[in-house]
Design a protein around this motif. Structure first.
Motif, PDB file in Angstrom:
ATOM      1  N   ALA A 150       0.830  -1.206   0.000  1.00 29.40           N
ATOM      2  CA  ALA A 150       0.000   0.000   0.000  1.00 29.40           C
ATOM      3  C   ALA A 150       0.862   1.252   0.000  1.00 29.40           C
ATOM      4  CB  ALA A 150      -0.929  -0.013   1.215  1.00 29.40           C
ATOM      5  N   ASP A 151       1.932   1.242   0.794  1.00 31.64           N
ATOM      6  CA  ASP A 151       2.814   2.414   0.837  1.00 31.64           C
ATOM      7  C   ASP A 151       3.450   2.677  -0.517  1.00 31.64           C
ATOM      8  OD1 ASP A 151       2.281   2.977   3.466  1.00 31.64           O
ATOM      9  OD2 ASP A 151       4.001   1.865   4.242  1.00 31.64           O
ATOM     10  N   ALA A 152       3.862   1.609  -1.211  1.00 34.44           N
ATOM     11  CA  ALA A 152       4.484   1.792  -2.527  1.00 34.44           C
ATOM     12  C   ALA A 152       3.493   2.372  -3.517  1.00 34.44           C
ATOM     13  CB  ALA A 152       5.040   0.464  -3.028  1.00 34.44           C
ATOM     14  N   LEU A 153       2.243   1.924  -3.469  1.00 33.43           N
ATOM     15  CA  LEU A 153       1.227   2.454  -4.373  1.00 33.43           C
ATOM     16  C   LEU A 153       1.016   3.941  -4.164  1.00 33.43           C
ATOM     17  CD1 LEU A 153      -1.418  -0.421  -4.108  1.00 33.43           C
ATOM     18  CD2 LEU A 153       0.083   0.039  -6.046  1.00 33.43           C
ATOM     19  N   VAL A 154       0.988   4.366  -2.892  1.00 34.82           N
ATOM     20  CA  VAL A 154       0.782   5.784  -2.595  1.00 34.82           C
ATOM     21  C   VAL A 154       2.022   6.595  -2.945  1.00 34.82           C
ATOM     22  CG1 VAL A 154       0.366   7.448  -0.753  1.00 34.82           C
ATOM     23  CG2 VAL A 154      -0.951   5.326  -0.831  1.00 34.82           C
ATOM     24  N   ASN A 155       3.197   6.107  -2.510  1.00 37.42           N
ATOM     25  CA  ASN A 155       4.430   6.862  -2.738  1.00 37.42           C
ATOM     26  C   ASN A 155       4.757   7.025  -4.217  1.00 37.42           C
ATOM     27  OD1 ASN A 155       4.798   7.081   0.037  1.00 37.42           O
ATOM     28  ND2 ASN A 155       6.119   5.277   0.154  1.00 37.42           N
ATOM     29  N   ARG A 156       4.375   6.051  -5.043  1.00 32.27           N
ATOM     30  CA  ARG A 156       4.675   6.116  -6.481  1.00 32.27           C
ATOM     31  C   ARG A 156       3.506   6.672  -7.286  1.00 32.27           C
ATOM     32  NH1 ARG A 156       9.043   2.663  -7.501  1.00 32.27           N
ATOM     33  NH2 ARG A 156      10.380   2.758  -5.665  1.00 32.27           N
ATOM     34  N   ASN A 157       2.488   7.162  -6.599  1.00 32.46           N
ATOM     35  CA  ASN A 157       1.345   7.813  -7.275  1.00 32.46           C
ATOM     36  C   ASN A 157       0.649   6.863  -8.243  1.00 32.46           C
ATOM     37  OD1 ASN A 157      -0.273  10.122  -7.519  1.00 32.46           O
ATOM     38  ND2 ASN A 157       0.775  10.784  -9.371  1.00 32.46           N
ATOM     39  N   VAL A 158       0.450   5.622  -7.809  1.00 29.83           N
ATOM     40  CA  VAL A 158      -0.254   4.623  -8.611  1.00 29.83           C
ATOM     41  C   VAL A 158      -1.735   4.712  -8.283  1.00 29.83           C
ATOM     42  CG1 VAL A 158      -0.557   2.165  -9.058  1.00 29.83           C
ATOM     43  CG2 VAL A 158       1.740   3.099  -8.769  1.00 29.83           C
ATOM     44  N   ALA A 159      -2.542   5.134  -9.245  1.00 28.04           N
ATOM     45  CA  ALA A 159      -3.974   5.321  -9.024  1.00 28.04           C
ATOM     46  C   ALA A 159      -4.834   4.333  -9.793  1.00 28.04           C
ATOM     47  CB  ALA A 159      -4.384   6.748  -9.411  1.00 28.04           C
ATOM     48  N   THR A 160      -4.290   3.732 -10.862  1.00 22.64           N
ATOM     49  CA  THR A 160      -5.037   2.778 -11.672  1.00 22.64           C
ATOM     50  C   THR A 160      -4.135   1.611 -12.046  1.00 22.64           C
ATOM     51  OG1 THR A 160      -4.476   3.691 -13.853  1.00 22.64           O
ATOM     52  CG2 THR A 160      -6.317   4.715 -12.670  1.00 22.64           C
ATOM     53  N   VAL A 161      -4.729   0.556 -12.579  1.00 20.99           N
ATOM     54  CA  VAL A 161      -3.970  -0.598 -13.048  1.00 20.99           C
ATOM     55  C   VAL A 161      -3.003  -0.182 -14.155  1.00 20.99           C
ATOM     56  CG1 VAL A 161      -4.200  -2.773 -14.313  1.00 20.99           C
ATOM     57  CG2 VAL A 161      -5.658  -2.327 -12.335  1.00 20.99           C
ATOM     58  N   SER A 162      -3.366   0.842 -14.930  1.00 23.29           N
ATOM     59  CA  SER A 162      -2.496   1.308 -16.012  1.00 23.29           C
ATOM     60  C   SER A 162      -1.169   1.856 -15.507  1.00 23.29           C
ATOM     61  CB  SER A 162      -3.217   2.382 -16.841  1.00 23.29           C
ATOM     62  OG  SER A 162      -4.386   1.873 -17.429  1.00 23.29           O
ATOM     63  N   ASP A 163      -1.094   2.217 -14.206  1.00 20.64           N
ATOM     64  CA  ASP A 163       0.150   2.742 -13.638  1.00 20.64           C
ATOM     65  C   ASP A 163       1.090   1.644 -13.160  1.00 20.64           C
ATOM     66  OD1 ASP A 163      -0.741   5.408 -13.950  1.00 20.64           O
ATOM     67  OD2 ASP A 163      -1.829   5.321 -12.054  1.00 20.64           O
ATOM     68  N   LEU A 164       0.608   0.413 -13.041  1.00 20.42           N
ATOM     69  CA  LEU A 164       1.403  -0.666 -12.449  1.00 20.42           C
ATOM     70  C   LEU A 164       2.673  -1.024 -13.217  1.00 20.42           C
ATOM     71  CD1 LEU A 164      -1.356  -3.131 -11.190  1.00 20.42           C
ATOM     72  CD2 LEU A 164       0.113  -1.645  -9.816  1.00 20.42           C
ATOM     73  N   PRO A 165       2.728  -0.889 -14.561  1.00 19.90           N
ATOM     74  CA  PRO A 165       3.975  -1.236 -15.251  1.00 19.90           C
ATOM     75  C   PRO A 165       5.193  -0.480 -14.734  1.00 19.90           C
ATOM     76  CG  PRO A 165       2.193  -1.080 -16.839  1.00 19.90           C
ATOM     77  CD  PRO A 165       1.636  -0.613 -15.524  1.00 19.90           C
ATOM     78  N   ARG A 166       4.986   0.655 -14.055  1.00 23.25           N
ATOM     79  CA  ARG A 166       6.127   1.385 -13.508  1.00 23.25           C
ATOM     80  C   ARG A 166       6.784   0.645 -12.345  1.00 23.25           C
ATOM     81  NH1 ARG A 166       4.416   6.032 -11.141  1.00 23.25           N
ATOM     82  NH2 ARG A 166       2.233   6.102 -11.664  1.00 23.25           N
ATOM     83  N   LEU A 167       6.088  -0.347 -11.772  1.00 22.62           N
ATOM     84  CA  LEU A 167       6.597  -1.018 -10.578  1.00 22.62           C
ATOM     85  C   LEU A 167       6.848  -2.512 -10.767  1.00 22.62           C
ATOM     86  CD1 LEU A 167       4.296   0.590  -7.849  1.00 22.62           C
ATOM     87  CD2 LEU A 167       6.594   1.257  -8.499  1.00 22.62           C
TER      88      LEU A 167
END
Length: 784
Positions: free
Chosen positions: A86-103
């Motif tokens: 959860a912390d990684a999602l917030v810290n990396r500004n991941v708001a949708t599934v489309s943002d997940l490739p960054r991680l």
């Protein structure tokens, strides 16, 4: 100034409101000492990432995942898994599934003009099909419930405990639509103490979002969690014709959860989720426009007044509508009965998803094929599914552990489609497709020796599918149209399959494990429900897609638990690969439809790193090399403008020829991809808060967005840099404020490239994602 004022006003407003962390950590209502380690573990259960609070300060946390439907240490699982907290999602500004490739290494998302045309890809494998009856290669599971349509996953993320990205076939435990992998999304559960949080986000590209959550006990045996969100983001694509700002997003949702313990051996978890998302579509812009370009014979010169085509073109022009809206509801009940050495788990769920879009099909200003307002397409979807899973899972620590279960699902998707009002692009039809699945599965892990372990799993699956298709357009020119469904087409089929997995694990030393595995994957048969549906398609659905996967892996922790290094090497062969290709009809014409085109192969290596060299510094990253190629793909449709010298074999009587794609790379499958991030905490003992700085970089090599190997549809390699700085109160609860910037160096890139329908050769349109240009923002969270 208006944006800056809004940032300051939002921060001031939220400072007066108590808010709570969304990481799922227990936040006691009395003193921190009253929350024991056992409380944390009990509260999290199978549903969250568990931090080992007994570990020395400054070391890495122990992460527990449910990648094999049992709670296990990530480092003990013989599967390539990326666990995103959860912390990684917030810290990396991941708001949708489309943002997940960054991680996540080896993960990409292909973005279509509507969510139903999106595709989640793992190791180069995904599914792009217009049909609602074709399953994805990557399953999406939310709180133990597999989504019926992959498009449901693109409605945004809120109050998520973690996301597990499982790479490679996962069908043994997760079902028939996980032939390339799965995304396992786990939401936060109730806490034993009263907690709450409100988070507000404001950005320079005019996004305003608020998330809220409250959680705690209701008496001695009931806990609750309630979270909701509302977001409104302005569009970033300008329609110069009428001033509309497109590609906006307005969404809201709520989730309620109850955890009930009616007796010491029974736990009941009830969850209900509802969300709505709407936007003025996903507009495309022109990247390349050769001289004299036209759409269905109408020149583009008037449309492009004031527009400069190119990679950084955020302007478009058309005179028709563009809109889509989705509504999603999901309710589930999970009952766990502790039978001593084994848990009996029952999961019952029902999901309902509605989606509607309307769009300007020709995307130009002016008359098209004699129509003053051009061609308009609109469609609506209604999908629902009931599912029941019953399983036994051992909870002991002996030499043998297992999970075994039964599964049933009954789903149906209805769709209407209308494209007209007249001309060669006209299409009007209704369809309904159903799927019933019955499965028995099991996986057992046993110790051959103290340091040698074997995992063996099998799944037997039986599926029934059916279709009803009503063509609302009367045949125009016999006999050509007589091959289509003149009014009603129906079909039904069934299939049975057994898939399995075997993995050998060897503990090389304390904290180091190597494994080798072989697994088989299966993606079910399905009907190609699209314009031009025929009795032949109803009688002969597209055959199942199967895969054989080999994997070698190493999972390790060393340097006093400060460094984690996981490596996976993979080789997977897919047979009867399902893809759109050209089929020659009896009248000699070529029709683009879904069928089994042959075989593909994906192989490569993935490396993931997490390190905490000192207490204040955390580093994480991953790198992947993927060689995803087509081994056999005869009779593929030629791309627009392809010549015989470029490999297009002409077909007599048809304007479209055929080509052989053997040896070509798969679409949206970059050979190289990496991400690297670091967060440094600045401890300030004399202050009521600490500070932090964070930065990350994401890179991928060039990709082709064309399965047909069109050389014009290639996105060059690019790298994006993001950064943030902020303060965080160094106590449970309190305040956290972060200033962040996305795409720091303003690098433009496309998430999809294509040749518009009816367009001239060489004409290229692009889909630009939100972070294809720089924006900044502030996020403030207050918790108790």
């Amino acid at each position: 100034m208006r944006i800056l004022s809004a940032l300051l006003a939002s921060s001031a407003l939220m400072s007066a409101v108590p808010v709570a962390a969304q990481s799922g950590a227990i936040v006691p209502s009395q003193t921190p000492d009253e929350a024991s380690d056992k409380d944390a573990s009990d509260q999290a259960g199978e549903q969250s990432v568990i931090n080992d609070r007994t570990a020395p300060e400054g070391t890495l946390d122990v992460i527990v995942v449910t990648a094999q439907k049992r709670s296990q240490n990530l480092q003990d699982v013989p599967v390539a898994v990326t666990a995103i907290s959860a912390d990684a999602l917030v810290n990396r500004n991941v708001a949708t599934v489309s943002d997940l490739p960054r991680l996540a290494p080896s993960l990409t998302v292909t973005q279509g003009n509507v969510p139903t045309n999106n595709s989640i890809n793992l190791r180069g494998i995904g599914t792009i099909a217009f049909s609602t009856a074709i399953e994805p290669s990557v399953a999406v599971i939310v709180d133990d419930v597999a989504l019926l349509q992959q498009a449901q996953a693109f409605s945004g993320l809120s109050d998520v405990a973690r996301i597990e990205v499982l790479r490679g076939p996962q069908g043994t435990l997760f079902g028939k639509n996980a032939s390339a992998g799965a995304l396992n999304i786990v939401s936060e559960g109730p806490t034993r103490y009263l907690t709450g949080a409100v988070t507000g986000t404001v950005t320079t590209d005019e996004q305003y979002r608020i998330d809220g959550v409250v959680s705690g006990p209701i008496g001695d045996s009931v806990g609750f969690r309630l979270n909701g969100f509302y977001g409104d983001r302005a569009g970033y694509i300008d329609n110069v014709y009428d001033g509309r700002r497109l590609n906006n997003d307005k969404s809201y949702g709520v989730r309620g959860r109850l955890a009930i313990e009616p007796s010491p051996i029974v736990e009941i978890d009830l969850t209900g989720t509802y969300s709505v998302s709407e936007s003025d579509g996903t507009a495309r812009t022109y990247r390349t426009v050769p001289a004299g370009s036209a759409i269905y014979g109408s020149p583009l010169s008037n449309t492009l007044v004031g527009i400069t085509p190119g990679e950084d073109n955020f302007d478009t022009a058309f005179d028709g509508p563009l809109f889509n809206k989705s509504k999603s509801a999901l309710v589930s009940g999970r009952v766990t009965v502790d039978l001593g050495s084994v848990d009996l788990v029952s999961i019952t769920s029902y999901q309902d998803w509605r989606f509607r879009f309307i769009e300007d099909f020709d995307y130009i200003v002016g008359t098209v094929i004699g129509l003053p307002n051009g061609i308009v397409a609109e469609s609506s979807y209604m999908a629902s599914q009931f599912a029941q899973e019953l399983r036994l899972a051992s909870n002991g620590g002996g030499p043998v552990n297992y999970v075994a279960g039964l599964f049933y699902a009954n789903g149906e998707t209805d769709r209407t489609f209308d494209r007209g009002p007249s001309g060669p692009a006209v299409a009007q039809w209704n369809s309904s497709n159903g799927t019933k699945s019955y499965a028995a599965f099991g996986q057992v892990s046993f110790d051959l020796a103290q340091s040698t372990h074997v995992d063996v799993g099998l799944r037997a699956n039986h599926e029934k599918i059916d279709v009803t298709y009503i063509n609302n357009v009367a045949p125009a020119v016999p006999p050509a149209n007589n091959a289509r469904c003149n009014s009603l087409c129906v079909g039904e089929a069934s299939d049975s399959v057994v898939t399995g997995k075997i993995a050998l694990r060897q503990d090389l030393s304390d904290g180091v494990m190597a494994y080798a595995s072989y697994s088989t994957g299966y993606k079910g048969q399905g009907y190609d429900i699209s314009t031009g549906f025929t009795p032949a398609r109803a009688a002969d659905p597209v055959k199942p897609e199967t895969s054989d996967a080999y994997e070698l892996g190493l999972k390790s922790r060393f340097l006093d638990n400060r460094v984690q290094l996981n490596v996976a090497a993979f080789w997977t062969d897919f047979s009867n690969f399902q893809a759109q290709s050209g089929v020659q009809l009896p009248d000699g014409t070529i029709q683009l439809q879904l069928n089994n085109v042959g075989s593909v192969r994906t192989r490569g290596i993935e490396v993931e790193l997490e390190a905490r060299p000192i207490e204040a510094l955390r580093i994480d990253g991953g790198i992947s090399y993927t060689d995803a190629k087509i081994l056999k793909f005869p009779n593929a449709q030629c791309y627009t403008g392809q010549t015989e010298a470029e490999g297009c074999l002409p077909v007599a009587g048809s304007p479209t020829g055929l080509q052989d794609l053997a040896g070509e790379r798969l679409s949206n499958a970059p050979e190289w991809k990496f991400n690297l991030g670091a967060k440094y905490d600045i401890y300030m003992p004399s202050m009521p808060f600490d500070a932090f700085v964070q930065a990350d970089v994401n890179y991928q090599s060039d990709v082709s967005y064309s399965l047909l190997a069109n050389p014009l549809l290639v996105q060059d390699a690019y790298a994006l840099v993001n950064a943030s700085i902020g303060i965080d109160q160094n106590e449970r609860g309190g305040m956290r404020i972060a200033l962040f910037v996305s795409n720091l160096f303003d690098k433009s890139y496309a998430s999809a490239l294509g040749t518009p329908a009816g367009g001239s050769a060489g004409l290229v349109a692009q889909t630009l994602p939100r972070d294809a240009r720089r924006y900044a923002g502030i996020r403030a969270r207050f918790s108790f």
